[in-house]
Motif scaffolding. Structure first.
Motif, PDB file in Angstrom:
ATOM      1  N   ARG A 132       4.796   0.408   0.416  1.00 52.15           N
ATOM      2  CA  ARG A 132       4.107  -0.849   0.701  1.00 52.15           C
ATOM      3  C   ARG A 132       2.723  -0.639   1.339  1.00 52.15           C
ATOM      4  NH1 ARG A 132       7.567  -5.130   0.054  1.00 52.15           N
ATOM      5  NH2 ARG A 132       9.799  -4.621  -0.060  1.00 52.15           N
ATOM      6  N   LEU A 133       1.985   0.311   0.804  1.00 49.73           N
ATOM      7  CA  LEU A 133       0.645   0.571   1.277  1.00 49.73           C
ATOM      8  C   LEU A 133      -0.358   0.056   0.244  1.00 49.73           C
ATOM      9  CD1 LEU A 133       1.010   4.238   2.604  1.00 49.73           C
ATOM     10  CD2 LEU A 133       1.151   2.099   3.895  1.00 49.73           C
ATOM     11  N   VAL A 150      -9.074   8.041  -3.375  1.00 48.23           N
ATOM     12  CA  VAL A 150      -8.174   6.976  -2.922  1.00 48.23           C
ATOM     13  C   VAL A 150      -8.786   6.293  -1.706  1.00 48.23           C
ATOM     14  CG1 VAL A 150      -5.838   6.374  -2.209  1.00 48.23           C
ATOM     15  CG2 VAL A 150      -6.208   8.394  -3.645  1.00 48.23           C
ATOM     16  N   ARG A 151      -8.865   4.975  -1.774  1.00 48.56           N
ATOM     17  CA  ARG A 151      -9.353   4.207  -0.631  1.00 48.56           C
ATOM     18  C   ARG A 151      -8.256   3.223  -0.216  1.00 48.56           C
ATOM     19  NH1 ARG A 151     -14.706   3.543   0.916  1.00 48.56           N
ATOM     20  NH2 ARG A 151     -15.389   4.315  -1.136  1.00 48.56           N
ATOM     21  N   THR A 152      -7.922   3.209   1.081  1.00 44.60           N
ATOM     22  CA  THR A 152      -6.847   2.361   1.596  1.00 44.60           C
ATOM     23  C   THR A 152      -7.134   1.996   3.053  1.00 44.60           C
ATOM     24  OG1 THR A 152      -4.481   2.285   2.134  1.00 44.60           O
ATOM     25  CG2 THR A 152      -5.542   4.445   2.206  1.00 44.60           C
ATOM     26  N   PRO A 153      -6.704   0.822   3.485  1.00 45.42           N
ATOM     27  CA  PRO A 153      -6.837   0.499   4.918  1.00 45.42           C
ATOM     28  C   PRO A 153      -5.818   1.255   5.777  1.00 45.42           C
ATOM     29  CG  PRO A 153      -5.787  -1.303   3.749  1.00 45.42           C
ATOM     30  CD  PRO A 153      -6.235  -0.331   2.704  1.00 45.42           C
ATOM     31  N   GLY A 196     -15.401   7.110   4.021  1.00 39.04           N
ATOM     32  CA  GLY A 196     -15.318   7.103   2.571  1.00 39.04           C
ATOM     33  C   GLY A 196     -13.877   7.230   2.105  1.00 39.04           C
ATOM     34  N   PRO A 197     -13.684   7.326   0.793  1.00 38.19           N
ATOM     35  CA  PRO A 197     -12.333   7.461   0.256  1.00 38.19           C
ATOM     36  C   PRO A 197     -11.746   8.831   0.542  1.00 38.19           C
ATOM     37  CG  PRO A 197     -13.942   7.734  -1.478  1.00 38.19           C
ATOM     38  CD  PRO A 197     -14.709   7.348  -0.255  1.00 38.19           C
ATOM     39  N   LEU A 198     -10.442   8.951   0.428  1.00 34.33           N
ATOM     40  CA  LEU A 198      -9.773  10.242   0.491  1.00 34.33           C
ATOM     41  C   LEU A 198      -9.941  10.940  -0.852  1.00 34.33           C
ATOM     42  CD1 LEU A 198      -6.410   9.104   2.158  1.00 34.33           C
ATOM     43  CD2 LEU A 198      -8.373  10.176   3.297  1.00 34.33           C
ATOM     44  N   VAL A 199     -10.032  12.253  -0.817  1.00 40.17           N
ATOM     45  CA  VAL A 199     -10.057  13.047  -2.040  1.00 40.17           C
ATOM     46  C   VAL A 199      -8.774  13.860  -2.071  1.00 40.17           C
ATOM     47  CG1 VAL A 199     -11.260  14.821  -3.346  1.00 40.17           C
ATOM     48  CG2 VAL A 199     -12.571  13.156  -2.032  1.00 40.17           C
ATOM     49  N   THR A 228      -5.145   4.609   6.037  1.00 41.27           N
ATOM     50  CA  THR A 228      -5.520   5.999   5.764  1.00 41.27           C
ATOM     51  C   THR A 228      -4.543   6.994   6.367  1.00 41.27           C
ATOM     52  OG1 THR A 228      -7.858   5.406   5.630  1.00 41.27           O
ATOM     53  CG2 THR A 228      -7.338   7.721   6.031  1.00 41.27           C
ATOM     54  N   GLU A 229      -4.223   6.835   7.636  1.00 36.08           N
ATOM     55  CA  GLU A 229      -3.362   7.813   8.312  1.00 36.08           C
ATOM     56  C   GLU A 229      -1.975   7.858   7.692  1.00 36.08           C
ATOM     57  OE1 GLU A 229      -3.232   7.433  12.512  1.00 36.08           O
ATOM     58  OE2 GLU A 229      -5.407   7.556  12.781  1.00 36.08           O
ATOM     59  N   ALA A 230      -1.395   6.688   7.409  1.00 36.06           N
ATOM     60  CA  ALA A 230      -0.044   6.638   6.851  1.00 36.06           C
ATOM     61  C   ALA A 230      -0.013   7.267   5.456  1.00 36.06           C
ATOM     62  CB  ALA A 230       0.446   5.191   6.795  1.00 36.06           C
ATOM     63  N   LEU A 231      -1.007   6.931   4.615  1.00 40.47           N
ATOM     64  CA  LEU A 231      -1.021   7.481   3.268  1.00 40.47           C
ATOM     65  C   LEU A 231      -1.274   8.989   3.291  1.00 40.47           C
ATOM     66  CD1 LEU A 231      -0.837   6.989   0.251  1.00 40.47           C
ATOM     67  CD2 LEU A 231      -3.307   6.553   0.228  1.00 40.47           C
ATOM     68  N   THR A 232      -2.158   9.441   4.181  1.00 41.60           N
ATOM     69  CA  THR A 232      -2.434  10.877   4.292  1.00 41.60           C
ATOM     70  C   THR A 232      -1.164  11.641   4.632  1.00 41.60           C
ATOM     71  OG1 THR A 232      -4.728  10.525   4.964  1.00 41.60           O
ATOM     72  CG2 THR A 232      -3.737  12.630   5.543  1.00 41.60           C
ATOM     73  N   ALA A 233      -0.378  11.113   5.577  1.00 39.48           N
ATOM     74  CA  ALA A 233       0.873  11.782   5.962  1.00 39.48           C
ATOM     75  C   ALA A 233       1.848  11.832   4.793  1.00 39.48           C
ATOM     76  CB  ALA A 233       1.489  11.059   7.152  1.00 39.48           C
ATOM     77  N   LEU A 234       1.947  10.756   4.035  1.00 39.10           N
ATOM     78  CA  LEU A 234       2.863  10.727   2.894  1.00 39.10           C
ATOM     79  C   LEU A 234       2.423  11.715   1.806  1.00 39.10           C
ATOM     80  CD1 LEU A 234       3.406   6.876   2.599  1.00 39.10           C
ATOM     81  CD2 LEU A 234       5.183   8.567   3.120  1.00 39.10           C
ATOM     82  N   LEU A 235       1.133  11.738   1.528  1.00 40.99           N
ATOM     83  CA  LEU A 235       0.635  12.631   0.487  1.00 40.99           C
ATOM     84  C   LEU A 235       0.829  14.097   0.859  1.00 40.99           C
ATOM     85  CD1 LEU A 235      -2.683  10.744  -0.358  1.00 40.99           C
ATOM     86  CD2 LEU A 235      -0.678  10.929  -1.834  1.00 40.99           C
ATOM     87  N   ARG A 236       0.571  14.429   2.108  1.00 40.58           N
ATOM     88  CA  ARG A 236       0.751  15.819   2.537  1.00 40.58           C
ATOM     89  C   ARG A 236       2.218  16.220   2.540  1.00 40.58           C
ATOM     90  NH1 ARG A 236      -4.002  15.690   7.213  1.00 40.58           N
ATOM     91  NH2 ARG A 236      -5.696  16.267   5.768  1.00 40.58           N
ATOM     92  N   ALA A 237       3.089  15.260   2.818  1.00 38.17           N
ATOM     93  CA  ALA A 237       4.528  15.552   2.766  1.00 38.17           C
ATOM     94  C   ALA A 237       4.980  15.862   1.340  1.00 38.17           C
ATOM     95  CB  ALA A 237       5.320  14.363   3.316  1.00 38.17           C
ATOM     96  N   GLU A 238       4.211  15.360   0.348  1.00 40.58           N
ATOM     97  CA  GLU A 238       4.508  15.627  -1.059  1.00 40.58           C
ATOM     98  C   GLU A 238       3.813  16.882  -1.570  1.00 40.58           C
ATOM     99  OE1 GLU A 238       6.582  13.970  -3.169  1.00 40.58           O
ATOM    100  OE2 GLU A 238       7.248  12.853  -1.396  1.00 40.58           O
ATOM    101  N   GLY A 239       3.116  17.586  -0.657  1.00 44.00           N
ATOM    102  CA  GLY A 239       2.463  18.840  -1.036  1.00 44.00           C
ATOM    103  C   GLY A 239       1.025  18.701  -1.503  1.00 44.00           C
ATOM    104  N   ALA A 240       0.440  17.505  -1.394  1.00 41.84           N
ATOM    105  CA  ALA A 240      -0.944  17.300  -1.832  1.00 41.84           C
ATOM    106  C   ALA A 240      -1.919  17.756  -0.760  1.00 41.84           C
ATOM    107  CB  ALA A 240      -1.182  15.828  -2.155  1.00 41.84           C
ATOM    108  N   ASP A 241      -3.109  18.134  -1.214  1.00 48.05           N
ATOM    109  CA  ASP A 241      -4.207  18.431  -0.300  1.00 48.05           C
ATOM    110  C   ASP A 241      -5.044  17.174  -0.173  1.00 48.05           C
ATOM    111  OD1 ASP A 241      -6.025  20.425   1.147  1.00 48.05           O
ATOM    112  OD2 ASP A 241      -7.389  19.538  -0.322  1.00 48.05           O
ATOM    113  N   VAL A 242      -5.330  16.756   1.070  1.00 47.81           N
ATOM    114  CA  VAL A 242      -6.034  15.507   1.314  1.00 47.81           C
ATOM    115  C   VAL A 242      -7.205  15.776   2.247  1.00 47.81           C
ATOM    116  CG1 VAL A 242      -5.858  13.119   2.109  1.00 47.81           C
ATOM    117  CG2 VAL A 242      -3.835  14.279   1.164  1.00 47.81           C
ATOM    118  N   ARG A 243      -8.367  15.300   1.837  1.00 50.85           N
ATOM    119  CA  ARG A 243      -9.546  15.430   2.703  1.00 50.85           C
ATOM    120  C   ARG A 243     -10.442  14.223   2.491  1.00 50.85           C
ATOM    121  NH1 ARG A 243     -13.674  17.367  -0.653  1.00 50.85           N
ATOM    122  NH2 ARG A 243     -12.923  18.239  -2.612  1.00 50.85           N
ATOM    123  N   PRO A 244     -11.181  13.844   3.533  1.00 51.49           N
ATOM    124  CA  PRO A 244     -12.104  12.713   3.367  1.00 51.49           C
ATOM    125  C   PRO A 244     -13.328  13.141   2.579  1.00 51.49           C
ATOM    126  CG  PRO A 244     -12.291  13.633   5.570  1.00 51.49           C
ATOM    127  CD  PRO A 244     -11.154  14.350   4.905  1.00 51.49           C
TER     128      PRO A 244
END
Length: 304
Positions: A271-272, A225-228, A251-254, A230-246
């Motif tokens: 709205r991201l 996942v690539r987004t401008p 580079g993109p998030l994995v 990054t911090e906001a999307l990372t927080a949302l994904l982790r709140a959903e239980g996903a593992d997120v790493r650059p």
């Protein structure tokens, strides 16, 4: 074609191979994979008659290797590059093999040239590097121009140019309609060279299928996942239980734990903007590690 049917080999109280069944087809490069102690070397030895099976059969074009006269005309094999007389020259070694299999003398110079050892033909093998011994072993396998070829760890000791040469050689041999069976621990080589795989563990068959089908059996898929934002999307994904790493700097998030549609929906609701959303299946190495985890004889702790 190679056919293994319910092959079993016991050494005293140890069963090295048990009820193993698979087919290696002509016109393909087939990789032979398994953890240490899986039974690969035993299987190869059974195929070329160095050991006798306790049960089942291993045949080359429908016949046991022991029943094939002048074996190098039917099967070429490289099992151990060190298993040569160090006092002989490369030419003398191949000449002895040619004489024992009633092969024309001109085959010796032909295969020496083919593997890049023509200039070393009169050198004693004891002074060869491991890479040169591997090339000599491949020359011996090719000597009888056989329809079936077996190679055990053929790129050990080869430099990058040699590795590329071996890849091209195996593809060419398969394109000529030969059966090419390659045992290796190097997943990158199998990913770059093999069309199909036979995977065993603790003497049992785990898989016999195409490289892509085997890799697809790995469950550790991820999403890039690539987004401008990054911090906001990372927080949302982790709140959903996903593992997120650059993946790398800038580079993109994995992401693992959520699939691409779920990530896209989450970004849309918040709205991201996403510039990339790509599913990546498990690599061959990841699939191999996952699917053979229960067959590893000597495991080590994860250093992370």
């Amino acid at each position: 074609m190679i056919e293994v049917n319910e092959l079993t080999k016991r050494y005293g109280g140890t069963t090295a191979v048990k009820d193993l069944t698979f087919t290696v087809r002509a016109g393909r490069v087939t990789g032979f994979l398994g953890p240490n102690g899986a039974g690969k070397s035993t299987t190869l030895r059974l195929l070329i008659g160095l050991d006798r099976p306790t049960g089942g059969t291993a045949t080359i074009d429908g016949r046991p290797f022991r029943d094939l006269p002048r074996g190098l005309r039917h099967v070429g094999a490289l099992l151990d590059a060190h298993d040569v007389h160090g006092g002989r020259t490369a030419r003398a070694h191949l000449t002895a093999l040619a004489r024992g299999n009633a092969l024309p003398k001109n085959r010796v110079d032909h295969v020496l040239d083919e593997v890049g050892l023509a200039s070393a033909a009169r050198r004693r093998i004891g002074g060869f590097s491991l890479g040169m011994k591997q090339r000599l072993g491949i020359a011996a396998a090719l000597l009888g121009d056989p329809p079936v070829l077996l190679f055990d760890e053929p790129v050990n000791g080869l430099d990058p140019e040699g590795v590329l040469w071996v890849r091209g050689l195996f593809r060419r041999l398969a394109a000529e309609g030969r059966t090419v069976f390659v045992s290796s621990h190097l997943m990158s080589e199998m990913e770059n060279t093999a069309d199909e795989l036979v995977v065993i563990g603790r003497g049992h068959l785990i898989a016999a299928e195409s490289v892509s089908d085997f890799a697809a059996r790995g469950t550790r898929s991820s999403v890039r996942v690539r987004t401008p934002d990054t911090e906001a999307l990372t927080a949302l994904l982790r709140a959903e239980g996903a593992d997120v790493r650059p993946a790398a700097a800038d580079g993109p998030l994995v992401v693992t734990g959520l699939d691409a549609p779920a990530i896209g929906e989450l970004a849309h609701l918040n709205r991201l903007r996403l510039n990339e959303l790509t599913t990546a299946t498990a690599s061959l190495e990841e699939a191999f590690m996952e699917l053979t985890a229960d067959s590893v004889e000597y495991g080590a702790e994860d250093p992370r």
